[in-house]
Design a protein around this motif. Structure first.
Motif, short mmCIF file in Angstrom:
data_model
loop_
_atom_site.label_atom_id
_atom_site.label_comp_id
_atom_site.label_asym_id
_atom_site.label_seq_id
_atom_site.Cartn_x
_atom_site.Cartn_y
_atom_site.Cartn_z
N ASP A 66 0.83 -1.21 0.00
CA ASP A 66 0.00 0.00 0.00
C ASP A 66 0.86 1.26 0.00
OD1 ASP A 66 -2.28 -1.52 0.02
OD2 ASP A 66 -2.61 -1.37 2.18
N TRP A 69 2.33 1.75 -3.46
CA TRP A 69 1.29 2.17 -4.42
C TRP A 69 0.94 3.63 -4.21
CZ3 TRP A 69 -0.26 1.30 -8.91
CH2 TRP A 69 -1.55 1.63 -9.35
N LYS A 70 0.89 4.07 -2.97
CA LYS A 70 0.58 5.48 -2.70
C LYS A 70 1.71 6.38 -3.19
CE LYS A 70 -1.39 8.42 0.92
NZ LYS A 70 -2.68 8.58 0.23
N ASP A 267 -12.59 6.28 -1.34
CA ASP A 267 -11.13 6.33 -1.47
C ASP A 267 -10.72 6.71 -2.89
OD1 ASP A 267 -8.44 5.95 -0.50
OD2 ASP A 267 -8.41 4.08 -1.65
N ARG A 273 -6.82 9.63 1.66
CA ARG A 273 -6.84 8.18 1.71
C ARG A 273 -7.89 7.74 2.71
NH1 ARG A 273 -2.77 4.23 4.38
NH2 ARG A 273 -3.22 2.28 3.35
N HIS A 311 -5.96 11.50 5.71
CA HIS A 311 -6.26 10.07 5.92
C HIS A 311 -7.45 9.95 6.85
CE1 HIS A 311 -4.91 5.91 7.66
NE2 HIS A 311 -5.89 5.79 6.78
#
Length: 381
Positions: A66, A69-70, A267, A273, A311
């Motif tokens: 994750d 990917w971010k 999302d 996020r 977030h």
């Protein structure tokens, strides 16, 4: 299929069964990608579903964390090898994707890819996705591709079944959307026929009472009693309509699956996020599950629209015989006492009412500059 035909056939069968178990599009995409990577023993796998604007409506990866990917950033565009698979609709098997003349580079945080196998996913003549694998886990002589013709054939079989699973998932989602739209239309008609007519009668009766106050107080009093009765009936009609608005997905899929799906959509739709975890949860009475869902939706709305959070995290877990919901954001926060003094509620009154209405409690922790946590606990049944 280096382990022999029997184990290879079992692996293919497991992959196809896994794809057929899911009805949500996102779950199907993730299962296809994970199955392909495991089946062909690759380091990375990805599947992109194109949109109509030169990009991807959805892009699912496996083998990338994750955090990675971010860091990679926005979804890729349809260019280079991806464009070739989508527009020319043919398989691509390359010893080193970086040496291909169509290679256009990738973001700094992107993992290095070398040998590459990709092919389109087709529904008849329409290309509905691009599936690719990279970095086969096997010894590779210099300048050769680890992926074989057998791998390409196997991935082709998987892609054919992926097309069926993806098409079925899309049809399921569209069918559910139509069902929801039809239900909303029915409720709109019922509200118009019942509540609207009662409110109209209430207004006329109130006007009659006002005209009678001076010349016939006793009759005016009777008319006001009628106003109260009509208002009570209208409130009952509205409550019945709200009960019927219980989300269809909640009845069909349960709270955890419904929240997970809604949070996946949020999302993708927001720059913040939005994450979700549901641990140890067990089914609750319908009214409690609906209250938890509505409070989560209200808290998410506040966090995404007003807090400036980067977030937002939603968690649902078991607590005793009941459950607890926590919605936490790292946004600007606020002073709850100042909000009450200013007469602004940010939906807090509504959330507390929903919690208390099912025997639960709601707590709000927030400090300016330090984010907000909203926790709701329900007792179970």
């Amino acid at each position: 299929m280096s382990q022999g035909p029997r184990s290879g056939l079992a692996a293919v069968s497991s992959a196809l069964l896994a794809m057929s178990r899911h009805l949500e599009v996102r779950d199907v995409l993730k299962t296809i990608v994970a199955s392909a990577r495991e089946l062909l023993d690759a380091q990375y796998a990805a599947l992109g579903v194109p949109d109509d604007h030169g990009g991807f409506a959805q892009f699912v990866v496996d083998g990338v964390s994750d955090a990675q990917w971010k860091a990679i950033g926005p979804l890729p565009r349809q260019h280079g090898i991806l464009a070739s698979m989508l527009h020319e609709a043919r398989p691509e098997r390359l010893a080193d994707v970086r040496q291909d003349p169509r290679f256009e580079g990738w973001p700094a945080a992107h993992p290095d890819l070398a040998d590459f196998l990709g092919l389109p996913i087709r529904d008849g003549d329409e290309v509905i996705g691009a599936l690719f694998l990279a970095n086969k886990n096997c010894p590779k002589p210099e300048g050769s591709c680890g992926f074989t013709e057998e791998d390409e054939e196997l991935l082709g079989i998987l892609a054919q079944h992926a097309a069926i699973a993806l098409t079925n998932a899309r049809l399921y989602e569209r069918s559910r959307e139509l069902t929801i739209a039809e239900e909303r239309s029915r409720l709109a008609h019922e509200l118009h026929d019942a509540v609207s007519q009662k409110l109209f009668s209430l207004r006329l009766t109130a006007q009659a009472a006002a005209a009678l106050v001076d010349r016939n107080p006793a009759r005016a009093k009777g008319e006001l009693h009628q106003v109260a009765a009509l208002a009570a009936e209208a409130a009952d009609e509205l409550r019945a309509a709200v009960v019927e608005l219980r989300p269809a997905a909640l009845d069909e899929d349960g709270l955890i699956a419904t929240l997970r799906t809604q949070i996946q959509v949020l999302d993708r739709a927001h720059t913040a996020r939005v994450t979700f975890a549901g641990n140890g949860f067990r089914a609750l009475p319908a009214a409690q599950e609906e209250a938890l869902l509505r409070v989560a939706q209200e808290a998410l709305h506040n966090a995404l629209r007003h807090s400036g959070a980067a977030h937002v995290d939603v968690r649902v877990g078991r607590r005793g015989c009941g459950a607890v919901l926590r919605v936490t954001d790292d946004g600007g926060g606020f002073d709850p006492t100042a909000v009450r003094r200013a007469g602004r509620h940010l939906g807090l009154v509504s959330m507390r009412d929903r919690a208390s209405g099912v025997g639960g409690t709601l707590t709000v922790e927030s400090v300016p500059g330090k984010g907000t946590t909203i926790e709701m606990e329900v007792p179970g049944g």
